[in-house]
Design an enzyme around this catalytic site. Sequence first.
Site, short mmCIF file in Angstrom:
data_model
loop_
_atom_site.label_atom_id
_atom_site.label_comp_id
_atom_site.label_asym_id
_atom_site.label_seq_id
_atom_site.Cartn_x
_atom_site.Cartn_y
_atom_site.Cartn_z
N ARG A 112 0.77 -1.19 -0.07
CA ARG A 112 -0.23 -0.07 0.11
C ARG A 112 0.83 1.33 0.07
O ARG A 112 2.26 1.10 0.07
CB ARG A 112 -0.88 0.04 1.29
CG ARG A 112 -0.08 0.06 2.47
CD ARG A 112 -0.76 0.40 3.92
NE ARG A 112 -0.11 0.53 4.87
CZ ARG A 112 -0.05 1.01 6.00
NH1 ARG A 112 -1.45 1.39 6.09
NH2 ARG A 112 0.76 0.93 6.83
N CYS A 116 2.57 5.62 -7.79
CA CYS A 116 3.51 6.64 -8.46
C CYS A 116 2.87 8.16 -8.32
O CYS A 116 1.51 8.05 -8.90
CB CYS A 116 3.85 6.57 -9.78
SG CYS A 116 4.55 7.73 -10.62
N GLU A 151 -1.58 8.57 5.49
CA GLU A 151 -0.14 8.46 5.66
C GLU A 151 0.68 8.48 4.27
O GLU A 151 1.44 7.54 4.01
CB GLU A 151 0.26 7.17 6.16
CG GLU A 151 -0.04 6.94 7.89
CD GLU A 151 0.41 5.86 8.65
OE1 GLU A 151 0.73 4.83 8.03
OE2 GLU A 151 0.10 5.93 9.90
N CYS A 156 9.24 7.92 -5.58
CA CYS A 156 9.25 7.04 -6.73
C CYS A 156 10.26 7.67 -7.54
O CYS A 156 10.57 9.01 -7.62
CB CYS A 156 7.84 7.03 -7.36
SG CYS A 156 7.52 6.08 -9.29
N CYS A 158 10.59 6.90 -11.11
CA CYS A 158 10.15 6.25 -12.62
C CYS A 158 10.41 7.35 -13.71
O CYS A 158 10.54 8.54 -13.45
CB CYS A 158 8.76 5.55 -12.65
SG CYS A 158 7.55 7.07 -12.59
N GLU A 309 -4.51 8.54 14.97
CA GLU A 309 -4.11 7.14 15.39
C GLU A 309 -3.18 7.07 16.52
O GLU A 309 -2.28 7.89 16.64
CB GLU A 309 -3.41 6.37 14.17
CG GLU A 309 -4.46 6.35 12.86
CD GLU A 309 -3.69 5.46 11.94
OE1 GLU A 309 -2.70 4.59 12.28
OE2 GLU A 309 -4.07 5.44 10.86
N GLU A 357 -1.25 -6.70 9.95
CA GLU A 357 -1.38 -5.90 11.27
C GLU A 357 -2.39 -6.85 12.02
O GLU A 357 -2.84 -6.36 12.91
CB GLU A 357 -1.96 -4.70 10.75
CG GLU A 357 -0.94 -3.82 10.28
CD GLU A 357 -1.61 -2.35 9.79
OE1 GLU A 357 -2.87 -2.24 9.96
OE2 GLU A 357 -0.49 -1.39 9.77
N LYS A 358 -2.46 -7.96 11.90
CA LYS A 358 -3.50 -8.61 12.66
C LYS A 358 -2.98 -8.89 14.12
O LYS A 358 -3.76 -9.12 15.35
CB LYS A 358 -3.67 -10.12 12.16
CG LYS A 358 -2.45 -11.24 12.46
CD LYS A 358 -3.03 -12.60 11.80
CE LYS A 358 -2.04 -13.69 12.38
NZ LYS A 358 -0.79 -13.66 11.99
N TYR A 359 -1.74 -8.50 14.39
CA TYR A 359 -1.23 -8.55 15.84
C TYR A 359 -1.13 -7.11 16.24
O TYR A 359 -0.80 -6.84 17.60
CB TYR A 359 0.05 -9.15 16.09
CG TYR A 359 0.07 -10.60 16.09
CD1 TYR A 359 -0.86 -11.49 16.81
CD2 TYR A 359 0.80 -11.46 15.26
CE1 TYR A 359 -1.06 -12.69 16.66
CE2 TYR A 359 0.99 -12.82 15.06
CZ TYR A 359 -0.15 -13.44 15.89
OH TYR A 359 -0.11 -14.76 15.73
#
Lengths: 675, 675, 675
Positions: A112, A116, A151, A156, A158, A309, A357-359
């Site tokens: 994620r 570009c 975030e 990039c 390219c 957050e 991110e399950k933990y």
Amino acid sequence: MNGVPATTAIPYGGDYNPEQWPEEVWDADHRLFGKAGIDTLTVGVFTWSLLQPAPDTYDFTVLDRIVDRAAAAGRRIVLATGTAALPPWLAKAHPEVNRTDFEGRRHGYGQRHNFCPSSPAYRRLSTTLAGRIAERYADHPALLAWHINNEYGGACYCGLCAEAFRGWLREKYGSLDALNDAWWTTFWSHRYTDWSEIEPPSALTEHWRGPNHTAFQGITLDYRRFTTDALLGCFVAEKEAVRAHSPHTPVTTNFMGMYRPLDYHRWAPHLDFASWDSYPPLDAPPTWPALAHDLMRGLKGGAPFWLMEQTPSTTACRDVNPLRRPGELRLASWQAVAHGADAVLYFQMRASRGACEKYHGAVIGHAGRDDTRVFRDVAGLGQELGRVGGVTLGARTPARTALLFDWDSWWALEMSDGPSRLVRYQDVVHSYYRAARTAGADVDVVPVTADLSAYDVVLAPLLHLVKGDLAARLEAVAERGGTVVTTYLSGRGDEHDRAFLTDVPGPLGPLMGVRVDEWDSRAAEWTNPVDFGDLRSPARLVFELVVPQGAEPVATYTTDFYAGTPAVTRNRFGERGGEGWYVATQLDDAGTDRVVRQVLSRHGLIGPYAEVAGVETATRVTPDGTRLLFLLNHGSGEVELPVHESATDLLTGKAYAPGEPLALDPLGVCVLRLA
Amino acid sequence: MNGVPATTAIPYGGDYNPEQWPEEVWDADHRLFGKAGIDTLTVGVFTWSLLQPAPDTYDFTVLDRIVDRAAAAGRRIVLATGTAALPPWLAKAHPEVNRTDFEGRRHGYGQRHNFCPSSPAYRRLSTTLAGRIAERYADHPALLAWHINNEYGGACYCGLCAEAFRGWLREKYGSLDALNDAWWTTFWSHRYTDWSEIEPPSALTEHWRGPNHTAFQGITLDYRRFTTDALLGCFVAEKEAVRAHSPHTPVTTNFMGMYRPLDYHRWAPHLDFASWDSYPPLDAPPTWPALAHDLMRGLKGGAPFWLMEQTPSTTACRDVNPLRRPGELRLASWQAVAHGADAVLYFQMRASRGACEKYHGAVIGHAGRDDTRVFRDVAGLGQELGRVGGVTLGARTPARTALLFDWDSWWALEMSDGPSRLVRYQDVVHSYYRAARTAGADVDVVPVTADLSAYDVVLAPLLHLVKGDLAARLEAVAERGGTVVTTYLSGRGDEHDRAFLTDVPGPLGPLMGVRVDEWDSRAAEWTNPVDFGDLRSPARLVFELVVPQGAEPVATYTTDFYAGTPAVTRNRFGERGGEGWYVATQLDDAGTDRVVRQVLSRHGLIGPYAEVAGVETATRVTPDGTRLLFLLNHGSGEVELPVHESATDLLTGKAYAPGEPLALDPLGVCVLRLA
Amino acid sequence: MNGVPATTAIPYGGDYNPEQWPEEVWDADHRLFGKAGIDTLTVGVFTWSLLQPAPDTYDFTVLDRIVDRAAAAGRRIVLATGTAALPPWLAKAHPEVNRTDFEGRRHGYGQRHNFCPSSPAYRRLSTTLAGRIAERYADHPALLAWHINNEYGGACYCGLCAEAFRGWLREKYGSLDALNDAWWTTFWSHRYTDWSEIEPPSALTEHWRGPNHTAFQGITLDYRRFTTDALLGCFVAEKEAVRAHSPHTPVTTNFMGMYRPLDYHRWAPHLDFASWDSYPPLDAPPTWPALAHDLMRGLKGGAPFWLMEQTPSTTACRDVNPLRRPGELRLASWQAVAHGADAVLYFQMRASRGACEKYHGAVIGHAGRDDTRVFRDVAGLGQELGRVGGVTLGARTPARTALLFDWDSWWALEMSDGPSRLVRYQDVVHSYYRAARTAGADVDVVPVTADLSAYDVVLAPLLHLVKGDLAARLEAVAERGGTVVTTYLSGRGDEHDRAFLTDVPGPLGPLMGVRVDEWDSRAAEWTNPVDFGDLRSPARLVFELVVPQGAEPVATYTTDFYAGTPAVTRNRFGERGGEGWYVATQLDDAGTDRVVRQVLSRHGLIGPYAEVAGVETATRVTPDGTRLLFLLNHGSGEVELPVHESATDLLTGKAYAPGEPLALDPLGVCVLRLA
């Protein structure tokens, strides 16, 4: 619509991803939200593939239900545009939306935050999506704010970015002669004769050993600025798409505090309000997140921001992810409010069942319980915030001390070959911030372009680049009777990181009353004790050899061939008792404290509890003039303090008379409304 | 043909590459082989460019002479298919046989073990070669076994593999909905809408910081399984090509023990017998190779395996390559036999003159001497093995303790973001294995799918994923009166590494009688002493906070806010005195010993010499029921032990009466035939 | 024209880049040069884009003015061909001039020193430019020397280089059979059947973990030789272009001392004189740059060289860049002269305003002052050099001790798998050099092909490869009564790094009178004390087990199973008392001192001040036979020495009678003209 969203209490809640779950789970969620006092949910952050499963298909069914379900439960929504993670079909159809990294590698689909910023396909599709969402939900009664993307970050390299960079440069410099001069290209025969010859500075062109080692700082500085602007362009485009349908609801995107890749000061004017995600480094002292809070507050001229957050318990992305111990979450949340946060939000409401991110900590864990310690702590905080209500909203910090924070200096310093790769901008800036804060001073962390006329003290550590009229504005502070503190490696370069063709510290020389004849640097373990008379501070890393030009020594080196020469100086400047202080080396905390407290005390800025270790104070003044004094005990022992004026603790309702003792538990918090 | 090759004594010898040498050297070799008791030679491992110098040319002249020369000297041959290193012309003609690495880089010609497993050209040419060799040598009287390829390993990320991966996924999941659900793709908007959108998870797609950091564990787990299967496909194809001509000679390929990239449990059914190459890590304790031996023995349900390679003296590939000191080779070889090896083979018979393994130890060095210390030791061992003859062949280990070893759990645990990157699967599994082995218990190291009905004790450390009916089978162990031990970070995920939507430890909860409310993790140097009453074990890395649900505490944490809560618990389960033990943190060796010995003693599984440090015992029972007790002194001092029943040492012929003392020299070995 | 340029005093000055500055700055520069005694300027090093702003445009206006301005001020010019950094247009027009790196990545435009040596475009354009410059300035009266390119180095792995490499190999080997044999390709089935199959050895082909880990040493050794020759080809082509116009002015290029990538011994015959840039590693002892000086002097058979660059104060390119403290620059400069430098030059005359070297030390800083400490020190040294005049010019070192330095051995040893990756060639060579130098011996550092007939002692540490007739020439040294010292890991391989098929140390065996039966290696912290009787030296890393074949033990190991066996041996060889010494392990400094001093004392080569710590002596004999004795005090305390014969200090004019005490300040220098 400039400013945080209008609420009557501190919004409490956070990121919520019900699209990952069957609807029966949603019901359980809202039941638990009620128990925890949660009234605000950020939704839609990673929903692009859900909302647009194919190029020509939009499907808002699930999002409709999510938003309506929240509204039905009386909760407000921060609605994301969902553009931070690409759907697979997009990457497949337009491979150029995947970034080319610093090593020159075109990436494939994955992760994620990696589109570009120069891709026309991304720009078109992301703004279209943002517009569609805005069109659909602009008037939804639950809507509280817009959350563009997520975030923003990275870079990039390219071909599209190369082309965009050339356009950006042409716009900035006008001519190749100006560019060649700014970048000092003659140095290694790099005089460009055509714009198309310019390549993004990467591991394959100007860099070696990574992003901090460049042959030409000029091009690398400009590429960071370009990247900042390119991503900002994505934000602005989405914001405009949203604004077309939703002219009044405040728009933000969540920042990351002291995030090096992006110069948030360039972004700030384009946000309605600032918000950020606080994940302090492991073992960071409490002044570290405090500095970041103050930096975020400084983005919009001191206006409140949102804590968008934080984790209720643990992170997951680090090698080691310690638990927030009982009381730490509460303390950190009140610290945010003390520094200007008008909202307290979490990532995340319910732990993901799968993926990386399950933990990561969540208000609701995999088992969906409401009797975990974490849930209880979250609920307790929710109730406490509810009790305080809206009194802190809109309050501002009456700081008389400013700390300059400058991304250009950060970048230039840390990409510099010589004198020392061991000097870290954040660490040094933090060391001065820490000294001022633990002395009890409220501090505004401001850009170098800020209006400095309200400040008695300006701290400008590692002011590596001195741009524009900054030197004159610093002199004006001293002319008014104020004090300016700067350090080694300041006043070295102009906005292109070209050395000033004068004595060091360049344009800061007159104010500081010194010239630096030469400079030494040594390995990390080597120290040169600096003598303050009754204190010796072991200095490290860089040692500038100062020749006073009017300044008087405050402290001196004690070893090596320059023993006895000044390590710290003060220079009387102007007619009103103003001073310029120059710290020619990296002092330890005790030495920095000595300098900063001496300066603050000149202006009566030492706080009442400056001698009480571990207790942080912060002041906010509400729109109606109420003064709030936050007392935060970061220590592990109980502390008893005398109250200095009549006050009431908003958390307990307890009233204090002047001189009455106030007890702070370990990790304890007190919010005094001063009479 | 399932089982090791039929021999009348322990095959002794190893890898032999005479094609590198003129034939006069061969004569010298065989003369020295005779002196050393060497009867078995592995030939042809790296001969592709020799056997097939051009696409349409096969030339077996040299190999014929090698095999015939060995046969003439009375030696048996393990014949390799020679497909592990490509010939240059093949890489040139079919560049796609060279792998694309994790960084996305297509390699050029070089090294070995690096063919793309999905390349049709490789598959066609390797199976053709294997078939040709089989056709030619199937009936050669010297032929003892087939050795397919060599040390399969690594992974490829090319377009051919991407396509093959998609096919593998389609086969596995049937639908994209099932795949999206398994991988939890909604998390970051990764819902696939077409199979072609799926890319191999690499540094250019889902990963960062390397193979252990993935955004989606699901895709990475599946890619490791796919890689396992893709290379297995190469093996199976070669095996089938061999089988077409040689239906009865056993086929193997040499494994590498605890080799993370490949799940050998998926391979095991396809081998006639297991074999492996033992190169223990520097400073590994003796239980480390023992664990690997037992893992290899477990591949074929406890059947004997072959030690296909070990060094007679030193490795070369490490930064530091210590010498096997006098006695160490002998001890390690007998340890292999004690754990189930029916052959003792070396890499290599004669040191290569050039290239990267020229300093790797060899039976015969560059000077061709037979009076080096190493040659003398090898010859001595050969004579000793010869004296023992065939008595150990086919023997099995009568273990009542099982240790679960699970590649899926290994992969999932170590690619997990949170709670701690410092937990290493092998280390923790080894710590429980070590505790059981040093307590004198024979241990079967088995897959999670193994029949557990024969075991009194099942050790299941770091059983991160709980798949299929495993929980029920573990409960059945306890229902029979047995004991199951598991640890922190067990019972966390299903086969896709999706969290169980229940309390931790998921399906293991009823058996363990606990729920884990939250978990802490701390830096490597931080410890929380765990109190067992008369022992304190400094726990590290991860600290789960356990809420007993029927279990009773065995030991408790002593510091931090969870001081006094259980760190180790036992739970009575079922009607026959069975128990489930839960160890909620990483104990030190003393703590692990305490737990494991307490469990073993419940079942009378503590060995007679459990208090004698450094002495390893292992039992094998031969096909005729003879019980062999191996005594291995890994210590540096002489040890005297009482013999507990009438026995005869097969190495010396000495008979012992019960109670008679038996002396073991430093590094000494004794193989007792029990009466 | 072989030899350094003819001058009447030691040229003093260095790199000067006025093209970066407006002309008014030039005037200031020359004024300061006058104050500092600077008479020599290296110009044009990075001027390609200035001199040739477009493919068909040459513009010498600025360079004309620079050269004329210098000439007008009476200064001499070292004129560079300016080809070390490409102009942007060239990289754009011919992308293949940018290198492809070891990772297989084609670079884009940036940095310097990174042209592909096989690129026809680069070759054509660089030689054309060199020719044009030579044509224009060949007869300029200020011209003193030609400086081709700059610090040649690195390597390229592109297709053009692959093709060139194949041609180079075909030339060297004639047939693929010869090549396959040399590289021992049969080892892993790498037998080449067509030249086109050969790829450069890189991270994508034969290497892993970087340039030191190769599957086949043969190809990697040859690629380093090829790279050496390919870059040498660039040099030779430019030199020829210069020579066409300037047949008499000496030509050099600036080397980098012990620079691993290029075998300077292959270059030496093509230079008119050697020159190099001295930037010793951080914390290097004074013998480190001394070794490099002696290596550079050895390139041209002992002829003087030029110190082409050093910093007057600090470097910038390191993580930490300490200041040269007062006196250090002077001491280092005189040390260079003591070891054979006939010029003392700096990088750089004026600090660059921008880009990565703006903090690199300079004679003139950004403020242009002449009252900095550094400028004063530089000026002081200039005056001192001026006082001494031309007396040292052309002098030679009368060494009777030779140290062999061999790039092939360096490469082979450090790319070897086994026995130990921890052995560093430079460190070990330096340890023997240090021992000889601190004992007072003058040392010639020579290639293995050097004529050894003039030496009493030959030190040959880590002589990993023994090539050609070297063994016989070493035996001849002993036959004349001399002593040869070699060490562990010597005599291991031939020129292709194929093991000798004899006992170790191969062809050195007869001279050393030992055979090595096996070898151990251990972790860095592990030691085995070696007993010399009255000294114990803790040996490390590699421990060879020696079986004497005539040699007698000098010292023995004291621990492990080989305790009591020889660690150091001496072997009487020939009829005249010659000896071969074998050191089978890595001794510490005290042990190495013991061996080397014992050997030197056999030949009366211990210097008069060998017991005075920190004082370096060096002898030079001028063309007229004058003997100069340099005394250099590297210590931090004053030292008083007795003078042993009548002498005059050239720096002070003070005369000394035999026995008279001579005082050396800390960092003090004395240049005695012996009577």
